[in-house]
Motif scaffolding. Sequence first.
Motif, PDB file in Angstrom:
ATOM      1  N   ASP A 104       0.840  -1.165   0.128  1.00 52.53           N
ATOM      2  CA  ASP A 104      -0.104   0.149   0.152  1.00 52.53           C
ATOM      3  C   ASP A 104       0.913   1.229   0.048  1.00 52.53           C
ATOM      4  O   ASP A 104       0.278   2.185  -0.136  1.00 52.53           O
ATOM      5  N   GLN A 105       2.151   1.032   0.177  1.00 56.73           N
ATOM      6  CA  GLN A 105       2.895   2.276   0.066  1.00 56.73           C
ATOM      7  C   GLN A 105       4.064   1.980  -0.315  1.00 56.73           C
ATOM      8  O   GLN A 105       4.741   0.927   0.083  1.00 56.73           O
ATOM      9  N   GLN A 106       5.140   2.792  -0.897  1.00 59.21           N
ATOM     10  CA  GLN A 106       6.491   2.550  -1.376  1.00 59.21           C
ATOM     11  C   GLN A 106       7.420   3.254  -0.674  1.00 59.21           C
ATOM     12  O   GLN A 106       7.221   4.327  -0.132  1.00 59.21           O
ATOM     13  N   VAL A 107       8.787   2.806  -0.308  1.00 55.89           N
ATOM     14  CA  VAL A 107       9.635   3.446   0.204  1.00 55.89           C
ATOM     15  C   VAL A 107      10.041   4.883  -0.632  1.00 55.89           C
ATOM     16  O   VAL A 107       9.954   4.726  -1.822  1.00 55.89           O
ATOM     17  N   GLN A 108      10.362   5.855  -0.086  1.00 57.99           N
ATOM     18  CA  GLN A 108      10.794   7.057  -0.803  1.00 57.99           C
ATOM     19  C   GLN A 108      12.008   7.521  -0.657  1.00 57.99           C
ATOM     20  O   GLN A 108      12.966   6.519   0.175  1.00 57.99           O
TER      21      GLN A 108
ATOM     22  N   MET B 131      16.752  14.834  -7.247  1.00 60.39           N
ATOM     23  CA  MET B 131      15.690  13.976  -7.074  1.00 60.39           C
ATOM     24  C   MET B 131      14.487  14.238  -5.877  1.00 60.39           C
ATOM     25  O   MET B 131      15.424  13.956  -4.649  1.00 60.39           O
ATOM     26  N   GLY B 132      13.601  14.570  -5.979  1.00 55.04           N
ATOM     27  CA  GLY B 132      12.676  14.745  -4.583  1.00 55.04           C
ATOM     28  C   GLY B 132      12.140  13.533  -4.323  1.00 55.04           C
ATOM     29  O   GLY B 132      11.108  13.632  -3.249  1.00 55.04           O
ATOM     30  N   GLY B 133      11.930  12.672  -4.966  1.00 51.88           N
ATOM     31  CA  GLY B 133      11.110  11.481  -4.700  1.00 51.88           C
ATOM     32  C   GLY B 133      11.319  10.411  -5.920  1.00 51.88           C
ATOM     33  O   GLY B 133      11.905  11.027  -7.090  1.00 51.88           O
ATOM     34  N   ARG B 134      10.909   9.064  -5.548  1.00 47.72           N
ATOM     35  CA  ARG B 134      10.988   8.070  -6.711  1.00 47.72           C
ATOM     36  C   ARG B 134       9.959   8.310  -7.781  1.00 47.72           C
ATOM     37  O   ARG B 134      10.338   8.216  -8.806  1.00 47.72           O
ATOM     38  N   ASP B 135       8.947   9.053  -7.669  1.00 44.01           N
ATOM     39  CA  ASP B 135       8.021   9.402  -8.892  1.00 44.01           C
ATOM     40  C   ASP B 135       7.420  10.763  -8.598  1.00 44.01           C
ATOM     41  O   ASP B 135       6.527  10.995  -8.510  1.00 44.01           O
ATOM     42  N   PRO B 136       8.676  11.710  -8.677  1.00 44.30           N
ATOM     43  CA  PRO B 136       8.254  13.233  -8.633  1.00 44.30           C
ATOM     44  C   PRO B 136       7.240  13.676  -9.590  1.00 44.30           C
ATOM     45  O   PRO B 136       6.920  13.279 -10.813  1.00 44.30           O
TER      46      PRO B 136
END
Length: 620
Positions: free
Chosen positions: A331-335, A352-357
Amino acid sequence: MLRFRIKQGIYRVFDVSVVIVVLFVMGCIYIVTYGEAVLRNNPEVITKVSSTVIKDAAGAEITRFRTQSKGFTEYADLEDMPDLLVQAFLATEDRRFYDHDGLDYIGIGRAVAQDVIHMDWSQGGSSITQQLARNLYLNGEKTLVRKVNEMSIALSLEKRFNKDELLEMYLNHIYMGRQQYGVKAAAWRYFGNEDLHQLELWQIATLAGIPKGPSIYNPVDDYERSKQRRSVILTLMHEQGLVTKGQMLEARQVDYTPPAAGMSAAGEYNKPDYISAVDAVIQEAARLTGKRETEIQSAGWTIHTGLDSQAQLAMEETFRETSRFTDDREDQQVQASMVIVDQHNGEVKAMMGGRDPVTGGINRAIKDARQPGSAFKPIIAYGPALESGRFSPESMLPDKRISYGSYQPSNLGGQYRGSVSMSLALQKSINAPAVWLLKQTGLEAAHVFAGRLGIELGQEDLNLSIALGGVHKGISPLKMAQAYSVFANDGKYNTAHLIREITDADGQIIYAHKPENKQVIASSTANAMTKMLRNVVSQGTGSRAQLSHDQVAGKTGTTQAAVPGVGRDGNRDLWFVGYTSKWTAAVWMGFDHTDAEHYMRSGSGNAADMFATVMRRAAQ
């Protein structure tokens, strides 16, 4: 009776005539006043608006922004347009443009005839001025009222501006498909051409053919129709003596090839896409200039940055590798977030501010929200101690369980060695010596030292637990990288920044970054710290950050989950901050919200490994 009927008929004719005259007068008044009112009440519509462009360190375009009211546009003065381009649009859209007062009565007469035949008011007959009026102030609705309003505005525009000014506005505001407005934006989008004078004949004819049907005659959406439309335009140009027959035939045969990947506007870029970095650039530009972000996007500026395409690509590729994030939940991915800074001048090279910015989303690379753990020890404990001159890497420090009032720090695993050298204490990330050292140096001196590295701490951080990274507000990867960059740069400080220079639409410099390279700590402190941090990577907790092509100095950091039901092996934040002879970087990994179901089982070695992978790929 006959006389009465004749008289009655005359009265009716008179009444109808009066009504017609009144309506005609009212119509004339409406046409004269409506357009003037529209122009008077909407002065901002005719301002020169262009999309702001962001460029990387090599001068390549990263992105260009949609303007507030439209899509992508870049204003060009009429004298900056080749005469053949201008003549092509006149030949296609309004060959009598310089002879009428805004309304082409011949064209209108032809259109009215067709409207009467079809009874749907579908024909345009619009002059260039009318098209400009529609593009600036009206919608594309095909109704009689809209047509009358268009004519009224066109007449008012003709009174206020001369023909060249109107033609320039038209060529900059006409919709050219694919969210491009104006010929210059379209030339860049479809041909990768910034200089309109470099356009070839077939390209000019292609552009001139688009306004009749922007969604079907642009070469990207329908190449075949675009080519057919180009042929029609070339024929018109030949008939009007603008090109020879040979030039026409040659230009008809050229096949369209889209511009190279990464050159087009409209956000259609291959990776890297720089989403987090672009958001940060605009925020920085707003801070530097005092302009709103939306204003900046439509200001026609060129923002030159120090961003490195290879480093950004390396970072984005690494972040997309799901095998690195073994703690992902269903339900939630590591950032994760990361930033690379050039310690020699402070330029941000990648972010990069996140895995899927997403644009406008959370930028974890610049957000002060995370506890840095042991990665903070060089900044708050070991650095100040070295700077005081009372300690050196060889100094022996107590490694014992010591209470400081109500605060009693403990070592991981409960192991104590009695005494260790400063270098070994940092290499093994032992807690007790770091707290003791901070106590000896003093909290005030430590705060001052951290401030010299760009980290301002508050009164709530005047406690010994900060030696282990217990920062009240939290720290961003950007600030951690900036702080470590001082160690990497022989004790000299440079403010971490993305923007080198901002120029306006006329090429005038609005802002230029001033180099600092200010000595803020002793070079001996920086060199001693580098030596110790290299030991951390070669022999200690940061071993997974090693590179074959360069020596790495750095420090891991881990904060425990501290959540009921989660053991001491559950973690909240994983860090690695380090540097090579070229660049400094900080990596953070963790969940946005840590709880009993979402915490990190892995350790800071994962962050060190990500550092190594990105830096290795960036150097290729």
